[in-house]
Design an enzyme around this catalytic site. Sequence first.
Site, mmCIF file in Angstrom:
data_model
loop_
_atom_site.group_PDB
_atom_site.id
_atom_site.type_symbol
_atom_site.label_atom_id
_atom_site.label_comp_id
_atom_site.label_asym_id
_atom_site.label_seq_id
_atom_site.Cartn_x
_atom_site.Cartn_y
_atom_site.Cartn_z
ATOM 1 C CB SER A 58 -38.368 -20.519 8.915
ATOM 2 O OG SER A 58 -39.148 -21.453 8.238
ATOM 3 C CG ASP A 70 -25.772 -30.264 13.231
ATOM 4 O OD1 ASP A 70 -25.395 -29.440 14.098
ATOM 5 O OD2 ASP A 70 -26.840 -30.896 13.312
ATOM 6 C CE LYS A 82 -42.452 -21.073 10.844
ATOM 7 N NZ LYS A 82 -42.158 -22.335 10.161
#
Length: 479
Positions: free
Chosen positions: A285, A296, A310
């Site tokens: 999460s 990224d 999740k």
Amino acid sequence: MFNIRKKLVLTAILVLLSNAMTSIAAAEDKPNSSALVDEIFKIIQQNHVSGVDPQKLSENAIKGMIDGLDDPYTKYMTAKEWIDFQNLLQQNYVGIGVRLSVDDQGVFITEVFKGSPAITAGIQVGDYITAVEGKSMKGVKAEDLINQVLGAENTPVSLTITRNNQMINLTMVRKKISLPVVQGKRFDDGTGYIRLSSFSSDGDELFAAKLKELKQTNIHSLIIDLRDNGGGLLDTAANIAKLFIKDGVMIHTSDRNHVDDPITLHGGDSVSFPVFVLVNENSASASEVLTGALQDYKLATVIGTKSFGKGSVQSIMPLSNGGVLKVTIEEYLTPNKHKVNKVGITPDIEVKGDVPQLITAFHAAGMKDISLTRDHNDLTINQQLFTEDSFSVQTINHKSYVPSRVLTAMIDGKVEWNSDTQTVAVTAGSKSAEFPVSPEGAILIKGTTFLDLDSFSSKFPQLEWKMESDQLTLHVKGN
């Protein structure tokens, strides 16, 4: 993770109160559906041979609707369950104030919190809990033992613990315990370390304060440990991300109409040193939100195993009975639109095992001189205690065996198991060695390979070791 931002939710949720019934039905496309539910409820309540309780019937109706969604994250909670959920998120519970772990001998204490009932009663790190209220805990799962220890505030609980082969009976009174959400360390070489256990409402403030403290000591690298962090508040993750990302998308979101409504960061900060993030299969999460963004933007190297996966956002809908409905409203993607839901975050450096992950992170962060000590169940690395990480040592015929992944991580190498030849192959730099399953090489226990320390250090002399009583010390000094 759930999102408590005030946000327009396109899903229509209707709360119906009839004859003490609370039911929830989506009724936009079928105007009479709620009336039908009410009609069936009344027929069953008035006629069914079981004389069903209206409250129970209501709960079953709610459960049926939610189960039909096939979404484990959409959940109805009563008022009490909602309070318990918030306490879990904030790391609050009623108990005795210890952290537990499990080995072949049973459940043992890895940490005793300051000011807790446990420390007042005299419980020590390394104690094994062998009975609760006189009931043996032999063979009992850790979660079942925990449920026996937890209870109402200000009520007594009696434990039998084993210490140095002696049985000791202790009684203490349960109190409200607040677990530390953020723990930080600075190593002598300038490596910083922050472990975040939950994205609680104050987790961002505590993290920022610890980061500021470490920056003031001129750290040259930072390890962020998100292992076993199941998530929490999205806003907390965003505020922590802003400590490393000045501006940009934190996540892309897709609602029921597949509309991308990205959550962006503005006016953030940056750091001048490399960052390394530790994750494992229980990192979920909000942990994946933060990890995916840092990965990224190439602001962190991710180390460990693939995360939980999740990739959805929940919103809290208050209900008239004091309970709440936690509803999945969006799926999210990383800034580069990588899918997370049921996929997880793939680490840049894959490492299995708690201790090997730590050691690998220290090597990656530039730590040259690593000294690891395992004393019973205590683990220290360069004189810093790690209460949540440990490994077993096997002693057979006066020979000491250590998990191959731990030893290989110490020398910053790679390990492979050849099931055909029953051999462990270790490579470090330009040197390789093989350790066949034999008394002078490797042993295999429940799928884990252990290597003979004498044999390993003879082939990789950069590893120094000593065993005194039950205390093992491993030391590697880099170039």
